[in-house]
Motif scaffolding. Structure first.
Motif, PDB file in Angstrom:
ATOM      1  N   SER A 190       0.845  -1.188   0.000  1.00  0.00           N
ATOM      2  CA  SER A 190       0.000   0.000   0.000  1.00  0.00           C
ATOM      3  C   SER A 190       0.876   1.233   0.000  1.00  0.00           C
ATOM      4  O   SER A 190       1.851   1.301   0.754  1.00  0.00           O
ATOM      5  N   PRO A 191       0.548   2.229  -0.804  1.00  0.00           N
ATOM      6  CA  PRO A 191       1.325   3.467  -0.784  1.00  0.00           C
ATOM      7  C   PRO A 191       1.204   4.204   0.546  1.00  0.00           C
ATOM      8  O   PRO A 191       2.025   5.062   0.866  1.00  0.00           O
ATOM      9  N   HIS A 192       0.189   3.845   1.326  1.00  0.00           N
ATOM     10  CA  HIS A 192      -0.041   4.518   2.605  1.00  0.00           C
ATOM     11  C   HIS A 192       0.640   3.804   3.767  1.00  0.00           C
ATOM     12  O   HIS A 192       0.789   4.385   4.844  1.00  0.00           O
ATOM     13  N   THR A 193       1.033   2.543   3.562  1.00  0.00           N
ATOM     14  CA  THR A 193       1.617   1.744   4.643  1.00  0.00           C
ATOM     15  C   THR A 193       2.865   1.033   4.143  1.00  0.00           C
ATOM     16  O   THR A 193       2.827  -0.158   3.793  1.00  0.00           O
ATOM     17  N   PRO A 194       3.991   1.719   4.078  1.00  0.00           N
ATOM     18  CA  PRO A 194       5.215   1.119   3.528  1.00  0.00           C
ATOM     19  C   PRO A 194       5.639  -0.163   4.244  1.00  0.00           C
ATOM     20  O   PRO A 194       6.193  -1.074   3.627  1.00  0.00           O
ATOM     21  N   ARG A 195       5.372  -0.270   5.530  1.00  0.00           N
ATOM     22  CA  ARG A 195       5.830  -1.437   6.290  1.00  0.00           C
ATOM     23  C   ARG A 195       5.079  -2.711   5.901  1.00  0.00           C
ATOM     24  O   ARG A 195       5.561  -3.819   6.136  1.00  0.00           O
ATOM     25  N   ALA A 196       3.900  -2.570   5.314  1.00  0.00           N
ATOM     26  CA  ALA A 196       3.107  -3.746   4.949  1.00  0.00           C
ATOM     27  C   ALA A 196       3.854  -4.638   3.964  1.00  0.00           C
ATOM     28  O   ALA A 196       3.802  -5.869   4.061  1.00  0.00           O
ATOM     29  N   LYS A 197       4.548  -4.045   3.013  1.00  0.00           N
ATOM     30  CA  LYS A 197       5.294  -4.827   2.022  1.00  0.00           C
ATOM     31  C   LYS A 197       6.405  -5.616   2.706  1.00  0.00           C
ATOM     32  O   LYS A 197       6.595  -6.811   2.408  1.00  0.00           O
ATOM     33  N   MET A 198       7.131  -4.987   3.608  1.00  0.00           N
ATOM     34  CA  MET A 198       8.207  -5.672   4.315  1.00  0.00           C
ATOM     35  C   MET A 198       7.639  -6.831   5.136  1.00  0.00           C
ATOM     36  O   MET A 198       8.192  -7.936   5.145  1.00  0.00           O
ATOM     37  N   PHE A 199       6.530  -6.583   5.813  1.00  0.00           N
ATOM     38  CA  PHE A 199       5.882  -7.642   6.594  1.00  0.00           C
ATOM     39  C   PHE A 199       5.469  -8.805   5.702  1.00  0.00           C
ATOM     40  O   PHE A 199       5.684  -9.974   6.036  1.00  0.00           O
ATOM     41  N   SER A 200       4.898  -8.496   4.536  1.00  0.00           N
ATOM     42  CA  SER A 200       4.459  -9.538   3.606  1.00  0.00           C
ATOM     43  C   SER A 200       5.623 -10.392   3.135  1.00  0.00           C
ATOM     44  O   SER A 200       5.523 -11.623   3.039  1.00  0.00           O
ATOM     45  N   GLU A 201       6.753  -9.747   2.833  1.00  0.00           N
ATOM     46  CA  GLU A 201       7.927 -10.488   2.365  1.00  0.00           C
ATOM     47  C   GLU A 201       8.490 -11.388   3.463  1.00  0.00           C
ATOM     48  O   GLU A 201       8.870 -12.533   3.216  1.00  0.00           O
ATOM     49  N   LYS A 202       8.547 -10.873   4.675  1.00  0.00           N
ATOM     50  CA  LYS A 202       9.057 -11.660   5.797  1.00  0.00           C
ATOM     51  C   LYS A 202       8.125 -12.838   6.110  1.00  0.00           C
ATOM     52  O   LYS A 202       8.581 -13.936   6.437  1.00  0.00           O
ATOM     53  N   MET A 244      -1.347   1.467  26.382  1.00  0.00           N
ATOM     54  CA  MET A 244      -2.020   1.129  25.128  1.00  0.00           C
ATOM     55  C   MET A 244      -3.147   2.114  24.814  1.00  0.00           C
ATOM     56  O   MET A 244      -3.419   2.416  23.650  1.00  0.00           O
ATOM     57  N   GLU A 245      -3.803   2.610  25.844  1.00  0.00           N
ATOM     58  CA  GLU A 245      -4.892   3.569  25.636  1.00  0.00           C
ATOM     59  C   GLU A 245      -4.394   4.907  25.102  1.00  0.00           C
ATOM     60  O   GLU A 245      -5.142   5.630  24.441  1.00  0.00           O
ATOM     61  N   SER A 246      -3.139   5.214  25.364  1.00  0.00           N
ATOM     62  CA  SER A 246      -2.604   6.516  24.951  1.00  0.00           C
ATOM     63  C   SER A 246      -1.680   6.433  23.738  1.00  0.00           C
ATOM     64  O   SER A 246      -1.308   7.461  23.170  1.00  0.00           O
ATOM     65  N   MET A 247      -1.302   5.219  23.322  1.00  0.00           N
ATOM     66  CA  MET A 247      -0.338   5.066  22.237  1.00  0.00           C
ATOM     67  C   MET A 247      -0.971   5.234  20.862  1.00  0.00           C
ATOM     68  O   MET A 247      -2.124   4.875  20.643  1.00  0.00           O
ATOM     69  N   VAL A 248      -0.184   5.752  19.934  1.00  0.00           N
ATOM     70  CA  VAL A 248      -0.508   5.727  18.509  1.00  0.00           C
ATOM     71  C   VAL A 248       0.576   4.897  17.837  1.00  0.00           C
ATOM     72  O   VAL A 248       1.757   5.226  17.914  1.00  0.00           O
ATOM     73  N   TYR A 249       0.173   3.797  17.214  1.00  0.00           N
ATOM     74  CA  TYR A 249       1.126   2.888  16.560  1.00  0.00           C
ATOM     75  C   TYR A 249       1.349   3.386  15.129  1.00  0.00           C
ATOM     76  O   TYR A 249       0.686   2.946  14.193  1.00  0.00           O
ATOM     77  N   GLN A 250       2.253   4.332  14.990  1.00  0.00           N
ATOM     78  CA  GLN A 250       2.431   5.042  13.726  1.00  0.00           C
ATOM     79  C   GLN A 250       2.964   4.154  12.609  1.00  0.00           C
ATOM     80  O   GLN A 250       2.781   4.463  11.433  1.00  0.00           O
ATOM     81  N   ASN A 251       3.600   3.047  12.966  1.00  0.00           N
ATOM     82  CA  ASN A 251       4.199   2.183  11.955  1.00  0.00           C
ATOM     83  C   ASN A 251       3.555   0.799  11.933  1.00  0.00           C
ATOM     84  O   ASN A 251       4.182  -0.186  11.545  1.00  0.00           O
ATOM     85  N   SER A 252       2.302   0.721  12.321  1.00  0.00           N
ATOM     86  CA  SER A 252       1.596  -0.555  12.343  1.00  0.00           C
ATOM     87  C   SER A 252       1.463  -1.127  10.935  1.00  0.00           C
ATOM     88  O   SER A 252       1.296  -0.391   9.966  1.00  0.00           O
ATOM     89  N   VAL A 253       1.505  -2.472  10.818  1.00  0.00           N
ATOM     90  CA  VAL A 253       1.317  -3.105   9.509  1.00  0.00           C
ATOM     91  C   VAL A 253      -0.117  -2.926   9.017  1.00  0.00           C
ATOM     92  O   VAL A 253      -0.407  -3.078   7.832  1.00  0.00           O
ATOM     93  N   GLN A 254      -1.040  -2.606   9.928  1.00  0.00           N
ATOM     94  CA  GLN A 254      -2.434  -2.398   9.546  1.00  0.00           C
ATOM     95  C   GLN A 254      -2.704  -0.975   9.067  1.00  0.00           C
ATOM     96  O   GLN A 254      -3.797  -0.702   8.559  1.00  0.00           O
ATOM     97  N   GLY A 255      -1.746  -0.104   9.219  1.00  0.00           N
ATOM     98  CA  GLY A 255      -1.923   1.254   8.726  1.00  0.00           C
ATOM     99  C   GLY A 255      -1.282   2.272   9.639  1.00  0.00           C
ATOM    100  O   GLY A 255      -1.126   2.029  10.851  1.00  0.00           O
ATOM    101  N   PRO A 256      -0.918   3.410   9.100  1.00  0.00           N
ATOM    102  CA  PRO A 256      -0.301   4.457   9.917  1.00  0.00           C
ATOM    103  C   PRO A 256      -1.291   4.999  10.946  1.00  0.00           C
ATOM    104  O   PRO A 256      -2.494   5.067  10.689  1.00  0.00           O
ATOM    105  N   ASN A 257      -0.776   5.345  12.111  1.00  0.00           N
ATOM    106  CA  ASN A 257      -1.581   5.959  13.164  1.00  0.00           C
ATOM    107  C   ASN A 257      -2.660   5.035  13.728  1.00  0.00           C
ATOM    108  O   ASN A 257      -3.688   5.497  14.229  1.00  0.00           O
ATOM    109  N   PHE A 258      -2.429   3.733  13.647  1.00  0.00           N
ATOM    110  CA  PHE A 258      -3.336   2.772  14.277  1.00  0.00           C
ATOM    111  C   PHE A 258      -3.364   3.041  15.779  1.00  0.00           C
ATOM    112  O   PHE A 258      -2.330   3.218  16.414  1.00  0.00           O
ATOM    113  N   HIS A 259      -4.561   3.072  16.363  1.00  0.00           N
ATOM    114  CA  HIS A 259      -4.658   3.252  17.809  1.00  0.00           C
ATOM    115  C   HIS A 259      -5.980   2.694  18.323  1.00  0.00           C
ATOM    116  O   HIS A 259      -6.900   2.415  17.544  1.00  0.00           O
ATOM    117  N   PHE A 260      -6.068   2.526  19.634  1.00  0.00           N
ATOM    118  CA  PHE A 260      -7.290   2.062  20.276  1.00  0.00           C
ATOM    119  C   PHE A 260      -8.017   3.252  20.897  1.00  0.00           C
ATOM    120  O   PHE A 260      -7.421   4.028  21.641  1.00  0.00           O
TER     121      PHE A 260
END
Length: 314
Positions: A190-202, A244-260
């Motif tokens: 995805s052009p919006h989630t660069p880490r997804a490609k790396m995760f897929s390859e691994k 976890m309630e306060s974190m923003v997972y900016q580099n999540s494989v599910q998308g940038p700025n993933f949070h709960f």
């Protein structure tokens, strides 16, 4: 938990199993990140709880993606979902989303086959007689692929939209899947989630094939806990939950700025709405039609009804 003194739990696909576990983790005060259940009932009263985080994107977000498809089609829709709560929740959300952009929206039929249905031909016959502009699906497991294959075999002409992207089910469907639209926060590339490609390859390097959505949510269900432990500097459950309630997972494989979302621990992440197309690398890829964060079907933070159960216990 009781034999090995486990601090954290993650996993589970079916929401009824998750609901059974929720009462246990609430009693034991064990952090549980559900990685695979889509049913939004899990984060509504009486199930929402401080010790439960839902990692699979809310169906209120996933199913809202149909709105972008409905804008370009006529108003007549037919709906098919598995006959259990997850499918019915998705159909409810489909209807609300379409209505907002198509005031002339009309339901020309809906059916709820049993989970694991083998023969969708009778349902396809009814759909063809109703002559809809779109067929919206919320089917799971083998039903995901069977209903699409049967529709193609019977030469159903209307557009088909599925509630979520599942690469394993798409592989089972074969080339009949081309042209179907769906949505997902995770894509292999995805052009919006660069880490997804790396995760897929691994993932492919380790398991021999590329991951689908559940591969990503399973991985993310572990990672959100581990990253919170690193930031918190402790494995104390209450501190990790606060983190976890306060974190923003900016580099999540599910998308940038993933949070709960703190109010109900609902996962918030942008989605891709896309058409399934042929891909030289993955065989089945995505032509992205829209990317964004449709929150309009989620209850506001102050209307979740989860306020009391989300408070830190004494």
């Amino acid at each position: 938990v009781e034999r090995n003194n486990v601090h954290f739990l993650t996993g589970i696909t079916f929401s009824p199993v998750s609901m059974a576990i929720q009462s246990y983790v609430r009693e034991k005060r064990i952090l549980f990140v559900n990685s695979g259940s889509g049913n939004d009932d899990l984060i509504k009263p009486p199930f929402c709880d401080r010790y439960f985080f839902k990692n699979f994107l809310a169906m209120a977000i996933h199913c809202a993606g149909i709105q972008e498809i409905a804008k370009g089609l006529g108003p007549r829709w037919y709906f098919i979902a598995d006959d259990f709560r997850w499918g019915k929740v998705c159909i409810e959300n489909y209807k609300k989303a379409i209505q907002l952009v198509r005031p002339d929206f009309k339901v020309v039929g809906e059916d709820y086959p049993p989970l694991g249905e083998i023969n969708y031909a009778p349902y396809i016959t009814k759909i063809m007689a109703a002559n809809p502009d779109g067929l919206a699906l919320a089917t799971y497991g083998t039903g995901w692929s069977r209903v699409v294959k049967h529709a193609r075999q019977m030469n159903l002409k209307c557009h088909i939209h599925h509630s979520y992207w599942s690469l394993s089910d798409i592989r089972a469907t074969g080339d009949a899947i081309f042209g179907v639209t769906t949505s997902s926060d995770f894509l292999n590339e995805s052009p919006h989630t660069p880490r997804a490609k790396m995760f897929s390859e691994k993932f492919k390097e380790k398991f021999g094939e590329y991951p689908g959505l559940h591969g990503a949510t399973g991985f993310n269900g572990v990672e959100v806990i581990m990253e919170a432990v690193k930031v918190a500097g402790t494995i104390d459950t209450e501190t990790v939950i606060d983190t976890m309630e306060s974190m923003v997972y900016q580099n999540s494989v599910q998308g940038p700025n993933f949070h709960f979302r703190k109010s109900d621990h609902n996962p918030i992440s942008n989605i891709n709405v896309f058409e399934i197309v042929k891909d030289p690398k993955y065989t089945y890829g995505a032509k992205i039609l829209w990317y964004g964060l449709p929150l309009f079907l989620l209850p506001p933070d102050d209307k979740t009804g989860c306020d009391e159960v989300m408070k830190k216990k004494a």
